[in-house]
Design a protein around this motif. Structure first.
Motif, PDB file in Angstrom:
ATOM      1  N   ALA A  40       0.833  -1.210   0.000  1.00 58.65           N
ATOM      2  CA  ALA A  40       0.000   0.000   0.000  1.00 58.65           C
ATOM      3  C   ALA A  40       0.865   1.257   0.000  1.00 58.65           C
ATOM      4  O   ALA A  40       1.900   1.316   0.660  1.00 58.65           O
ATOM      5  CB  ALA A  40      -0.911   0.003   1.224  1.00 58.65           C
ATOM      6  N   GLU A  41       0.438   2.259  -0.741  1.00 55.87           N
ATOM      7  CA  GLU A  41       1.185   3.509  -0.807  1.00 55.87           C
ATOM      8  C   GLU A  41       1.058   4.302   0.492  1.00 55.87           C
ATOM      9  O   GLU A  41       2.034   4.893   0.971  1.00 55.87           O
ATOM     10  CB  GLU A  41       0.690   4.351  -1.990  1.00 55.87           C
ATOM     11  N   ASN A  42      -0.141   4.314   1.044  1.00 53.74           N
ATOM     12  CA  ASN A  42      -0.378   5.067   2.273  1.00 53.74           C
ATOM     13  C   ASN A  42      -1.125   4.192   3.280  1.00 53.74           C
ATOM     14  O   ASN A  42      -2.327   4.403   3.523  1.00 53.74           O
ATOM     15  CB  ASN A  42      -1.182   6.346   1.976  1.00 53.74           C
ATOM     16  N   PRO A  43      -0.448   3.214   3.863  1.00 57.97           N
ATOM     17  CA  PRO A  43      -1.116   2.338   4.838  1.00 57.97           C
ATOM     18  C   PRO A  43      -1.538   3.137   6.060  1.00 57.97           C
ATOM     19  O   PRO A  43      -0.896   4.117   6.439  1.00 57.97           O
ATOM     20  CB  PRO A  43      -0.042   1.300   5.185  1.00 57.97           C
ATOM     21  N   SER A  44      -2.643   2.707   6.684  1.00 59.98           N
ATOM     22  CA  SER A  44      -3.147   3.421   7.857  1.00 59.98           C
ATOM     23  C   SER A  44      -2.218   3.286   9.047  1.00 59.98           C
ATOM     24  O   SER A  44      -2.221   4.148   9.948  1.00 59.98           O
ATOM     25  CB  SER A  44      -4.537   2.900   8.223  1.00 59.98           C
ATOM     26  N   LEU A  45      -1.407   2.222   9.078  1.00 65.61           N
ATOM     27  CA  LEU A  45      -0.432   2.013  10.143  1.00 65.61           C
ATOM     28  C   LEU A  45       0.909   1.636   9.544  1.00 65.61           C
ATOM     29  O   LEU A  45       0.972   0.949   8.524  1.00 65.61           O
ATOM     30  CB  LEU A  45      -0.888   0.892  11.083  1.00 65.61           C
ATOM     31  N   THR A  46       1.975   2.066  10.178  1.00 64.61           N
ATOM     32  CA  THR A  46       3.295   1.574   9.799  1.00 64.61           C
ATOM     33  C   THR A  46       3.483   0.191  10.405  1.00 64.61           C
ATOM     34  O   THR A  46       2.703  -0.237  11.263  1.00 64.61           O
ATOM     35  CB  THR A  46       4.401   2.498  10.329  1.00 64.61           C
ATOM     36  N   LEU A  47       4.517  -0.524   9.963  1.00 64.78           N
ATOM     37  CA  LEU A  47       4.790  -1.842  10.517  1.00 64.78           C
ATOM     38  C   LEU A  47       5.011  -1.745  12.026  1.00 64.78           C
ATOM     39  O   LEU A  47       4.494  -2.574  12.792  1.00 64.78           O
ATOM     40  CB  LEU A  47       6.023  -2.459   9.844  1.00 64.78           C
ATOM     41  N   GLU A  48       5.761  -0.756  12.464  1.00 64.00           N
ATOM     42  CA  GLU A  48       6.041  -0.597  13.895  1.00 64.00           C
ATOM     43  C   GLU A  48       4.751  -0.335  14.672  1.00 64.00           C
ATOM     44  O   GLU A  48       4.553  -0.890  15.766  1.00 64.00           O
ATOM     45  CB  GLU A  48       7.027   0.543  14.119  1.00 64.00           C
ATOM     46  N   GLU A  49       3.876   0.482  14.116  1.00 62.34           N
ATOM     47  CA  GLU A  49       2.601   0.757  14.783  1.00 62.34           C
ATOM     48  C   GLU A  49       1.727  -0.491  14.821  1.00 62.34           C
ATOM     49  O   GLU A  49       1.052  -0.765  15.823  1.00 62.34           O
ATOM     50  CB  GLU A  49       1.874   1.895  14.066  1.00 62.34           C
ATOM     51  N   TYR A  50       1.736  -1.255  13.730  1.00 63.87           N
ATOM     52  CA  TYR A  50       0.946  -2.484  13.682  1.00 63.87           C
ATOM     53  C   TYR A  50       1.460  -3.497  14.709  1.00 63.87           C
ATOM     54  O   TYR A  50       0.672  -4.148  15.407  1.00 63.87           O
ATOM     55  CB  TYR A  50       0.985  -3.093  12.280  1.00 63.87           C
ATOM     56  N   GLU A  51       2.779  -3.639  14.813  1.00 61.12           N
ATOM     57  CA  GLU A  51       3.363  -4.573  15.775  1.00 61.12           C
ATOM     58  C   GLU A  51       3.042  -4.145  17.207  1.00 61.12           C
ATOM     59  O   GLU A  51       2.776  -4.990  18.071  1.00 61.12           O
ATOM     60  CB  GLU A  51       4.872  -4.676  15.566  1.00 61.12           C
ATOM     61  N   ALA A  52       3.069  -2.850  17.468  1.00 62.57           N
ATOM     62  CA  ALA A  52       2.726  -2.348  18.802  1.00 62.57           C
ATOM     63  C   ALA A  52       1.266  -2.627  19.135  1.00 62.57           C
ATOM     64  O   ALA A  52       0.927  -3.009  20.269  1.00 62.57           O
ATOM     65  CB  ALA A  52       3.004  -0.849  18.891  1.00 62.57           C
ATOM     66  N   LYS A  53       0.404  -2.459  18.140  1.00 60.54           N
ATOM     67  CA  LYS A  53      -1.023  -2.754  18.344  1.00 60.54           C
ATOM     68  C   LYS A  53      -1.229  -4.250  18.582  1.00 60.54           C
ATOM     69  O   LYS A  53      -2.017  -4.650  19.452  1.00 60.54           O
ATOM     70  CB  LYS A  53      -1.826  -2.295  17.141  1.00 60.54           C
ATOM     71  N   ALA A  54      -0.529  -5.095  17.799  1.00 61.62           N
ATOM     72  CA  ALA A  54      -0.650  -6.535  17.965  1.00 61.62           C
ATOM     73  C   ALA A  54      -0.185  -6.966  19.354  1.00 61.62           C
ATOM     74  O   ALA A  54      -0.780  -7.852  19.979  1.00 61.62           O
ATOM     75  CB  ALA A  54       0.153  -7.263  16.889  1.00 61.62           C
ATOM     76  N   PHE A  55       0.882  -6.336  19.838  1.00 58.61           N
ATOM     77  CA  PHE A  55       1.384  -6.624  21.187  1.00 58.61           C
ATOM     78  C   PHE A  55       0.327  -6.279  22.231  1.00 58.61           C
ATOM     79  O   PHE A  55       0.019  -7.088  23.121  1.00 58.61           O
ATOM     80  CB  PHE A  55       2.665  -5.838  21.442  1.00 58.61           C
ATOM     81  N   GLN A  56      -0.252  -5.093  22.122  1.00 57.05           N
ATOM     82  CA  GLN A  56      -1.254  -4.672  23.104  1.00 57.05           C
ATOM     83  C   GLN A  56      -2.505  -5.540  23.022  1.00 57.05           C
ATOM     84  O   GLN A  56      -3.113  -5.866  24.046  1.00 57.05           O
ATOM     85  CB  GLN A  56      -1.618  -3.203  22.903  1.00 57.05           C
ATOM     86  N   ASP A  57      -2.900  -5.916  21.805  1.00 52.42           N
ATOM     87  CA  ASP A  57      -4.061  -6.799  21.644  1.00 52.42           C
ATOM     88  C   ASP A  57      -3.839  -8.128  22.345  1.00 52.42           C
ATOM     89  O   ASP A  57      -4.760  -8.687  22.958  1.00 52.42           O
ATOM     90  CB  ASP A  57      -4.349  -7.039  20.160  1.00 52.42           C
ATOM     91  N   LEU A  58      -2.614  -8.654  22.267  1.00 56.81           N
ATOM     92  CA  LEU A  58      -2.309  -9.917  22.926  1.00 56.81           C
ATOM     93  C   LEU A  58      -2.325  -9.760  24.437  1.00 56.81           C
ATOM     94  O   LEU A  58      -2.881 -10.614  25.154  1.00 56.81           O
ATOM     95  CB  LEU A  58      -0.955 -10.455  22.451  1.00 56.81           C
ATOM     96  N   ILE A  59      -1.742  -8.689  24.943  1.00 56.78           N
ATOM     97  CA  ILE A  59      -1.779  -8.434  26.389  1.00 56.78           C
ATOM     98  C   ILE A  59      -3.227  -8.321  26.860  1.00 56.78           C
ATOM     99  O   ILE A  59      -3.616  -8.878  27.899  1.00 56.78           O
ATOM    100  CB  ILE A  59      -0.993  -7.158  26.747  1.00 56.78           C
ATOM    101  N   ASP A  60      -4.055  -7.614  26.087  1.00 61.61           N
ATOM    102  CA  ASP A  60      -5.476  -7.471  26.437  1.00 61.61           C
ATOM    103  C   ASP A  60      -6.176  -8.829  26.426  1.00 61.61           C
ATOM    104  O   ASP A  60      -7.045  -9.098  27.260  1.00 61.61           O
ATOM    105  CB  ASP A  60      -6.170  -6.523  25.465  1.00 61.61           C
ATOM    106  N   LYS A  61      -5.817  -9.674  25.467  1.00 58.48           N
ATOM    107  CA  LYS A  61      -6.411 -11.008  25.386  1.00 58.48           C
ATOM    108  C   LYS A  61      -6.041 -11.826  26.629  1.00 58.48           C
ATOM    109  O   LYS A  61      -6.898 -12.489  27.220  1.00 58.48           O
ATOM    110  CB  LYS A  61      -5.907 -11.711  24.127  1.00 58.48           C
ATOM    111  N   ILE A  62      -4.780 -11.777  27.018  1.00 56.25           N
ATOM    112  CA  ILE A  62      -4.326 -12.492  28.212  1.00 56.25           C
ATOM    113  C   ILE A  62      -5.071 -11.989  29.448  1.00 56.25           C
ATOM    114  O   ILE A  62      -5.490 -12.779  30.310  1.00 56.25           O
ATOM    115  CB  ILE A  62      -2.809 -12.331  28.397  1.00 56.25           C
ATOM    116  N   ASN A  63      -5.268 -10.686  29.514  1.00 53.22           N
ATOM    117  CA  ASN A  63      -5.922 -10.073  30.676  1.00 53.22           C
ATOM    118  C   ASN A  63      -7.445 -10.083  30.569  1.00 53.22           C
ATOM    119  O   ASN A  63      -8.127  -9.543  31.453  1.00 53.22           O
ATOM    120  CB  ASN A  63      -5.423  -8.641  30.854  1.00 53.22           C
ATOM    121  N   ARG A  64      -7.963 -10.666  29.504  1.00 51.45           N
ATOM    122  CA  ARG A  64      -9.413 -10.775  29.280  1.00 51.45           C
ATOM    123  C   ARG A  64     -10.088  -9.398  29.291  1.00 51.45           C
ATOM    124  O   ARG A  64     -11.168  -9.214  29.878  1.00 51.45           O
ATOM    125  CB  ARG A  64     -10.069 -11.706  30.296  1.00 51.45           C
ATOM    126  N   VAL A  65      -9.459  -8.429  28.646  1.00 57.63           N
ATOM    127  CA  VAL A  65     -10.082  -7.119  28.475  1.00 57.63           C
ATOM    128  C   VAL A  65     -11.206  -7.261  27.457  1.00 57.63           C
ATOM    129  O   VAL A  65     -10.989  -7.741  26.342  1.00 57.63           O
ATOM    130  CB  VAL A  65      -9.052  -6.080  27.981  1.00 57.63           C
TER     131      VAL A  65
END
Length: 275
Positions: A40-65
């Protein structure tokens, strides 16, 4: 199949398939990002932002948010409708209304759940329910897996148990062959069933409803989601303990390593069964 009483064991962690799968998705963050946004020419997230979001999503999943996701609700309601038809009962969680055509035939099921309305073609529900006559829906299973990080309790609710097979119902907007090969349900559930004394249940099938959706109402009104069935698929796996148990152990140990590395962020004590 045969059922026996399961022996007790002291375990250090308690894990379930969707949590294991969430870690697998996180570990493949870069691959997933490049697949969908790499060109994509203008992705909504950079790779670093996507990885940070994926990390937080996993932490939230573990914590049952709690997460409020329409995609998840679509699958939850569809499963519930199928189970109700199998068992011949009304839903305890979903309010269901039949929709009729001019000839008086039932064409759709209108289901209210979690502040939303979902409309499913009744034929799709009947097709899936017809495949599971005599099944035990939403059966709780558990087992203890020895690993190099200690004993781990695995548990979860399988969708449909047939005499010689386990079935998991999936809804997805797009299906490709092998879509669920990296998931863990086809490893966890047969393993747990064997731990519980059920013999001969080695076949696992992801039964897929490929669907399209159309949201006809927007905020501030409750969304009304019209679901249409495009195609159905079955993705089957035969459980082979000598091959699959080491794979399962590898997935579990990787998740445990992640949990321990981020223990300071974990607020869900149930993960640590010994605490």
């Amino acid at each position: 199949m045969r059922k026996q009483k399961q022996s007790s064991s002291v375990v250090g962690y308690q894990l379930y398939p969707s949590l294991i799968d969430a870690y697998t998705d996180y570990s493949k963050s870069e691959v997933i990002y490049n697949k969908y946004w790499g060109g994509a020419e203008n992705p909504s997230l950079t790779l670093e932002e996507y990885e940070a979001k994926a990390f937080q999503d996993l932490i939230d999943k573990i914590n049952r948010v709690p997460k409020d996701l329409i995609k998840a609700d679509i699958g939850t309601v569809f499963n519930d409708l199928v189970d109700c038809l199998i068992l011949g009962r009304k839903s305890e969680e979903v309010e269901v209304e039949k929709l009729y055509d001019e000839a008086g035939n039932v064409t759709s099921l209108k289901a209210s759940y979690n502040g939303r309305t979902f409309i499913y073609p009744v034929d799709a529900v009947r097709v899936f329910a017809g495949n599971y006559k005599g099944a035990i829906p939403q059966m709780f299973v558990e087992g203890v897996l020895p690993t190099r990080r200690g004993d781990v309790r695995l548990y979860g609710y399988l969708d449909e148990l047939m005499p010689l097979s386990v079935h998991d119902i999936k809804t997805t907007g797009s299906y490709e062959v092998g879509k669920f090969k990296d998931h863990s349900q086809h490893l966890v559930y047969p393993y747990c069933l064997k731990q519980m004394g059920y013999t001969g249940v080695d076949l696992f099938s992801y039964d897929v409803a490929e669907i399209s959706t159309n949201i006809t109402k927007q905020t501030p009104e409750p969304p009304e989601v019209v679901v249409k069935l495009k195609a159905t698929y079955s993705e089957e796996y035969l459980f082979a303990p000598e091959r699959d148990i080491p794979i399962l152990e590898g997935k579990v140990v990787e998740l445990i390593d992640f949990i321990e590395a981020n223990r300071h962020l974990i607020t869900n004590p149930k993960i640590f069964a010994s605490e």
